[in-house]
Scaffold this motif. Structure first.
Motif, PDB file in Angstrom:
ATOM      1  N   VAL A   6      42.240  40.979  16.486  1.00  0.00           N
ATOM      2  CA  VAL A   6      43.470  40.946  16.914  1.00  0.00           C
ATOM      3  C   VAL A   6      43.166  40.906  18.753  1.00  0.00           C
ATOM      4  O   VAL A   6      41.954  41.181  19.164  1.00  0.00           O
ATOM      5  N   ILE A   7      43.929  40.022  19.107  1.00  0.00           N
ATOM      6  CA  ILE A   7      44.013  40.024  20.709  1.00  0.00           C
ATOM      7  C   ILE A   7      44.969  40.884  21.449  1.00  0.00           C
ATOM      8  O   ILE A   7      46.106  40.676  20.990  1.00  0.00           O
ATOM      9  N   GLU A   8      44.617  41.839  22.022  1.00  0.00           N
ATOM     10  CA  GLU A   8      45.459  42.682  22.793  1.00  0.00           C
ATOM     11  C   GLU A   8      45.792  42.201  24.123  1.00  0.00           C
ATOM     12  O   GLU A   8      44.843  41.732  24.956  1.00  0.00           O
ATOM     13  N   LEU A   9      47.039  42.089  24.674  1.00  0.00           N
ATOM     14  CA  LEU A   9      47.342  41.655  26.108  1.00  0.00           C
ATOM     15  C   LEU A   9      48.051  42.825  26.690  1.00  0.00           C
ATOM     16  O   LEU A   9      48.862  43.273  26.413  1.00  0.00           O
ATOM     17  N   SER A  10      47.435  42.996  28.079  1.00  0.00           N
ATOM     18  CA  SER A  10      47.912  44.220  28.791  1.00  0.00           C
ATOM     19  C   SER A  10      48.988  43.818  29.588  1.00  0.00           C
ATOM     20  O   SER A  10      48.719  43.201  30.743  1.00  0.00           O
ATOM     21  N   ARG A  11      50.119  44.293  29.569  1.00  0.00           N
ATOM     22  CA  ARG A  11      51.223  44.123  30.256  1.00  0.00           C
ATOM     23  C   ARG A  11      50.974  44.491  31.764  1.00  0.00           C
ATOM     24  O   ARG A  11      51.426  44.081  32.993  1.00  0.00           O
ATOM     25  N   GLU A  12      50.343  45.716  31.927  1.00  0.00           N
ATOM     26  CA  GLU A  12      50.001  46.340  33.315  1.00  0.00           C
ATOM     27  C   GLU A  12      48.986  45.232  34.046  1.00  0.00           C
ATOM     28  O   GLU A  12      49.399  45.173  35.204  1.00  0.00           O
ATOM     29  N   SER A  13      48.180  44.687  33.329  1.00  0.00           N
ATOM     30  CA  SER A  13      47.125  43.843  34.140  1.00  0.00           C
ATOM     31  C   SER A  13      47.990  42.736  34.656  1.00  0.00           C
ATOM     32  O   SER A  13      47.666  42.106  35.617  1.00  0.00           O
ATOM     33  N   VAL A  14      48.847  42.023  33.771  1.00  0.00           N
ATOM     34  CA  VAL A  14      49.731  41.099  34.052  1.00  0.00           C
ATOM     35  C   VAL A  14      50.551  41.481  35.566  1.00  0.00           C
ATOM     36  O   VAL A  14      50.431  40.789  36.462  1.00  0.00           O
ATOM     37  N   ASN A  15      51.187  42.542  35.388  1.00  0.00           N
ATOM     38  CA  ASN A  15      51.905  43.028  36.681  1.00  0.00           C
ATOM     39  C   ASN A  15      50.882  43.230  37.813  1.00  0.00           C
ATOM     40  O   ASN A  15      51.449  42.711  38.932  1.00  0.00           O
ATOM     41  N   ASN A  16      49.758  43.640  37.554  1.00  0.00           N
ATOM     42  CA  ASN A  16      48.742  43.787  38.680  1.00  0.00           C
ATOM     43  C   ASN A  16      48.523  42.677  39.396  1.00  0.00           C
ATOM     44  O   ASN A  16      48.391  42.490  40.508  1.00  0.00           O
ATOM     45  N   ASN A  17      48.012  41.626  38.680  1.00  0.00           N
ATOM     46  CA  ASN A  17      47.569  40.336  38.986  1.00  0.00           C
ATOM     47  C   ASN A  17      48.689  39.728  39.744  1.00  0.00           C
ATOM     48  O   ASN A  17      48.582  38.983  40.622  1.00  0.00           O
ATOM     49  N   TYR A 240      36.111  35.518  48.479  1.00  0.00           N
ATOM     50  CA  TYR A 240      37.235  36.402  48.650  1.00  0.00           C
ATOM     51  C   TYR A 240      36.810  37.916  49.019  1.00  0.00           C
ATOM     52  O   TYR A 240      37.256  38.323  50.179  1.00  0.00           O
ATOM     53  N   ILE A 241      35.693  38.256  48.323  1.00  0.00           N
ATOM     54  CA  ILE A 241      35.247  39.934  48.678  1.00  0.00           C
ATOM     55  C   ILE A 241      34.505  39.919  50.092  1.00  0.00           C
ATOM     56  O   ILE A 241      34.632  40.890  50.669  1.00  0.00           O
ATOM     57  N   SER A 242      33.994  38.711  50.502  1.00  0.00           N
ATOM     58  CA  SER A 242      33.042  38.828  51.766  1.00  0.00           C
ATOM     59  C   SER A 242      34.009  38.984  52.780  1.00  0.00           C
ATOM     60  O   SER A 242      33.456  39.664  53.950  1.00  0.00           O
ATOM     61  N   ARG A 243      35.187  38.923  52.924  1.00  0.00           N
ATOM     62  CA  ARG A 243      36.259  38.996  53.820  1.00  0.00           C
ATOM     63  C   ARG A 243      37.074  40.356  53.757  1.00  0.00           C
ATOM     64  O   ARG A 243      38.084  40.691  54.408  1.00  0.00           O
ATOM     65  N   ARG A 244      36.526  41.078  52.807  1.00  0.00           N
ATOM     66  CA  ARG A 244      37.347  42.309  52.499  1.00  0.00           C
ATOM     67  C   ARG A 244      36.478  43.631  52.801  1.00  0.00           C
ATOM     68  O   ARG A 244      35.115  43.647  52.566  1.00  0.00           O
ATOM     69  N   LYS A 245      37.147  44.704  53.338  1.00  0.00           N
ATOM     70  CA  LYS A 245      36.399  45.975  53.217  1.00  0.00           C
ATOM     71  C   LYS A 245      36.146  46.429  51.968  1.00  0.00           C
ATOM     72  O   LYS A 245      35.001  47.230  51.339  1.00  0.00           O
ATOM     73  N   ASP A 246      37.276  46.675  51.139  1.00  0.00           N
ATOM     74  CA  ASP A 246      37.149  47.097  49.839  1.00  0.00           C
ATOM     75  C   ASP A 246      36.400  46.106  48.846  1.00  0.00           C
ATOM     76  O   ASP A 246      37.023  44.793  48.716  1.00  0.00           O
ATOM     77  N   LYS A 247      35.306  46.303  48.386  1.00  0.00           N
ATOM     78  CA  LYS A 247      34.643  45.308  47.824  1.00  0.00           C
ATOM     79  C   LYS A 247      35.041  45.221  46.185  1.00  0.00           C
ATOM     80  O   LYS A 247      34.005  44.775  45.339  1.00  0.00           O
ATOM     81  N   SER A 248      36.023  45.955  45.604  1.00  0.00           N
ATOM     82  CA  SER A 248      36.223  45.886  44.484  1.00  0.00           C
ATOM     83  C   SER A 248      36.991  44.937  43.714  1.00  0.00           C
ATOM     84  O   SER A 248      37.853  44.116  44.706  1.00  0.00           O
ATOM     85  N   ASP A 249      36.883  44.212  42.687  1.00  0.00           N
ATOM     86  CA  ASP A 249      37.875  43.267  42.245  1.00  0.00           C
ATOM     87  C   ASP A 249      39.236  43.622  42.217  1.00  0.00           C
ATOM     88  O   ASP A 249      39.430  44.430  41.234  1.00  0.00           O
ATOM     89  N   PRO A 250      40.114  43.001  42.763  1.00  0.00           N
ATOM     90  CA  PRO A 250      41.479  43.291  42.556  1.00  0.00           C
ATOM     91  C   PRO A 250      42.074  42.702  41.241  1.00  0.00           C
ATOM     92  O   PRO A 250      43.467  43.271  40.950  1.00  0.00           O
ATOM     93  N   LEU A 251      41.639  42.078  40.697  1.00  0.00           N
ATOM     94  CA  LEU A 251      42.455  41.539  39.500  1.00  0.00           C
ATOM     95  C   LEU A 251      41.929  42.112  38.020  1.00  0.00           C
ATOM     96  O   LEU A 251      40.750  43.020  38.063  1.00  0.00           O
ATOM     97  N   LEU A 252      42.665  42.452  37.093  1.00  0.00           N
ATOM     98  CA  LEU A 252      42.306  42.895  35.877  1.00  0.00           C
ATOM     99  C   LEU A 252      42.541  41.986  34.722  1.00  0.00           C
ATOM    100  O   LEU A 252      43.485  41.240  34.764  1.00  0.00           O
ATOM    101  N   ARG A 253      41.710  41.905  33.767  1.00  0.00           N
ATOM    102  CA  ARG A 253      41.610  41.059  32.699  1.00  0.00           C
ATOM    103  C   ARG A 253      42.819  41.417  31.859  1.00  0.00           C
ATOM    104  O   ARG A 253      42.898  42.928  31.710  1.00  0.00           O
ATOM    105  N   ILE A 254      43.411  40.584  31.219  1.00  0.00           N
ATOM    106  CA  ILE A 254      44.692  40.811  30.297  1.00  0.00           C
ATOM    107  C   ILE A 254      44.237  40.951  28.967  1.00  0.00           C
ATOM    108  O   ILE A 254      44.889  41.730  28.268  1.00  0.00           O
ATOM    109  N   LEU A 255      43.123  40.379  28.565  1.00  0.00           N
ATOM    110  CA  LEU A 255      42.869  40.071  27.125  1.00  0.00           C
ATOM    111  C   LEU A 255      41.753  41.041  26.805  1.00  0.00           C
ATOM    112  O   LEU A 255      40.888  41.318  27.324  1.00  0.00           O
ATOM    113  N   LYS A 256      41.945  41.799  25.554  1.00  0.00           N
ATOM    114  CA  LYS A 256      41.186  42.305  24.690  1.00  0.00           C
ATOM    115  C   LYS A 256      40.852  41.602  23.251  1.00  0.00           C
ATOM    116  O   LYS A 256      41.811  41.754  22.789  1.00  0.00           O
ATOM    117  N   TRP A 257      39.923  41.332  22.857  1.00  0.00           N
ATOM    118  CA  TRP A 257      39.753  40.841  21.565  1.00  0.00           C
ATOM    119  C   TRP A 257      38.795  41.803  20.969  1.00  0.00           C
ATOM    120  O   TRP A 257      37.694  42.144  21.166  1.00  0.00           O
TER     121      TRP A 257
END
Ligand SMILES: *Cc1c(COP(=O)(O)O)cnc(C)c1O
Length: 382
Positions: A6-17, A240-257
Motif C-alpha cells: 500500500v502507498i500511504e499519502l500524508s495530507r499533513e505533509s502536502v499542506n506543510n509543503n 537552501y540550508i546554507s542560507r538559514r539559521k535553522d538547519k532542518s529540512d522544511p519539507l515533509l515526504r508525502i509518500l510511505k510505501w
C-alpha cells in the motif's frame, strides 16, 4: 489492484509543503502544481484533490490523458495545463475542455487555430520559447510567425502564458548555460510583448530554478519534486540550508510505501537463501518473506543491498530480488510476526528509508524511483 503493498499519502505533509512554498515565493507568484507521471508516482487521483484543498488552482501535466485524469479528480474548475503531448485528434477536445496547452511549433498553432475556429472557441495557449535547451520551443523566426498568426485571429486565442524550460538548474555546473537561457527568454519575451501581445503568466522556473535563481519565478512557478517533499538535488538542499539559521529540512515526504510479512523462516549456517548462490547464511538466521518484487517497482539492483524496516529495525534484503518477493534478514528484531508492517519507503519508529537510499549515485534517481511506482498499488490518503 495489487494488494500486496500500500502507498500511504500524508495530507499533513502536502499542506506543510505547500505552506512552505507559498511563504518562500510570496503571494504574487502563482504555483502550478506539476502532476505528470502519475503525480511523480504518488497518484493523480489522490494528489489533485489534496492540493486543491491546500489552495492550488493551477495544475501542469505532460499529456492529454493526464489532463483528463486531473480534471476528473478536481472539485473546482482549477486550470489544467498540458506541457507536452496532445495527439492531433485530441486538440479539439483539449480546447473544448478548456485545457491550457503549450505552443512549441507552428504545426501545433495551426491545429489549435483550426479547431478553435471550428468550435467558435478560444484556444488557451502558452507560447514556449526555445532558449537553449534545444528540446521543444519556438525559435526567434517561428516566434515572429506565431505573433502574426495570433494577431490575425484574436478571436481564437487567449494568451495564457509565455514560457521556457531551463536545462538543469539543480546543478551549479550549468550556471553559465542557465544565465544565457534567462537572457534569451527575456529577449524573446520583449519581441513578443512589443508586438502588442500580453501573456497573462510569464513562467520559466521549475523547483530547482525557483530556489537557486529567484528572479526566474516571474508570475508562475511550475513546481514538481519539491511539493512531494524531495529536493531536486543535494546541491539545491545545501544551497537552501546554507542560507538559514535553522538547519532542518522544511519539507515533509508525502509518500510511505509499506507491505506485510508473508512468512517467517529459520535458516541454518551454511545454507543459501533464494535463487542461486548470492547469499550464504554465515550463522543461524531468521528471515521474513515480503510480497513485493521487481514487478512492483522494487529494483533488482537492490538484491543483497536494499533495506526495509521491520519492528522498528533496519533489516537487510538478502538474496536476489524476485519478480514478486524479497527476503529480509530479521534475526536482530525482537518481535516480528507474520502480518506485521514492513516499510519499504518511509518512517517506522526512529528510522526512515529514504527514496535516495535506493541509490547513492544519480541525482535524478529520486524522480526515477518515484515515477516507477506502479499505478496498480493502492493509494490511501491518511
Ligand atoms: C517536469 C517539469 C517541471 C517540474 O520539474 P521539477 O524539477 O519536478 O520541479 C517544470 N516544467 C516542465 C516543463 C517540466 O517538464
Amino acid at each position: 489492484m495489487s494488494e500486496t503493498s500500500v502507498i500511504e499519502l500524508s495530507r499533513e505533509s502536502v499542506n506543510n509543503n505547500i505552506r512552505f512554498l507559498r511563504k518562500k515565493y510570496g503571494s504574487k507568484v502563482r504555483i502550478s502544481s506539476v502532476l505528470k507521471a502519475n503525480a511523480y508516482g504518488h497518484g493523480i487521483e489522490q494528489m489533485a484533490p489534496m492540493l486543491e484543498d491546500a489552495g492550488i488552482d493551477h495544475f501542469s501535466v505532460f499529456d492529454f490523458s493526464e489532463a483528463m485524469r486531473v480534471k476528473n479528480s478536481l472539485k473546482t474548475d482549477a486550470s489544467v495545463m498540458i506541457m507536452g503531448w496532445i495527439s492531433p485528434t485530441h486538440i479539439k477536445k483539449a480546447i473544448f475542455s478548456g485545457f491550457e496547452f503549450y505552443i512549441f511549433n507552428l504545426d501545433r498553432l495551426r491545429l489549435a487555430l483550426k479547431y478553435a475556429q471550428l468550435q467558435q472557441l478560444k484556444a488557451k495557449i502558452h507560447i514556449e520559447a526555445e532558449t537553449g535547451m534545444n528540446r521543444s520551443g519556438l525559435n526567434q523566426r517561428d516566434l515572429l510567425k506565431v505573433i502574426e498568426i495570433i494577431k490575425s485571429n484574436p478571436k481564437h486565442f487567449e494568451i495564457m502564458g509565455f514560457c521556457s524550460h531551463l536545462s538543469g538548474a539543480e546543478s551549479i555546473s550549468n550556471y553559465m548555460r542557465i544565465q544565457q537561457q534567462i537572457r534569451k527568454y527575456h529577449k524573446m519575451l520583449t519581441t513578443f510583448t512589443s508586438s502588442g501581445l500580453t501573456p497573462q503568466f510569464r513562467h520559466l522556473a521549475n523547483s530547482a530554478a525557483s530556489l537557486v535563481y529567484p528572479k526566474t519565478r516571474l508570475d508562475l512557478v511550475r513546481v514538481g519534486i519539491l511539493q512531494y517533499g524531495f529536493w531536486p538535488s543535494t546541491e539545491t538542499f545545501i544551497h537552501y540550508i546554507s542560507r538559514r539559521k535553522d538547519k532542518s529540512d522544511p519539507l515533509l515526504r508525502i509518500l510511505k510505501w509499506k507491505s506485510r510479512i508473508m512468512s517467517i523462516k529459520e535458516v541454518k549456517t551454511g545454507e543459501f537463501v533464494g535463487y542461486g548462490i548470492s547469499f550464504l547464511a554465515q550463522s543461524n538466521i531468521r528471515t521474513a518473506l515480503i510480497p513485493i518484487g521487481y514487478s512492483c517497482g522494487y529494483s533488482r539492483s537492490l538484491s543483497n543491498k536494499g533495506q526495509v524496516l521491520i519492528d522498528g529495525m533496519l533489516c537487510n534484503v538478502i538474496g536476489v530480488v524476485n519478480m514478486n518477493m524479497i527476503i529480509a534478514d530479521i534475526t536482530l528484531t525482537n518481535n516480528a510476526n507474520i502480518g506485521d508492517e514492513v516499510v519499504i519507503i518511509g518512517k517506522q519508529e526512529n528510522h526512515e528509508i529514504k527514496v535516495s537510499s535506493f541509490s547513492d549515485s544519480s541525482n535524478m534517481l529520486n524522480y526515477e524511483v518515484l515515477t516507477h511506482l506502479p499505478k496498480n498499488i493502492t493509494r490511501v490518503v491518511v
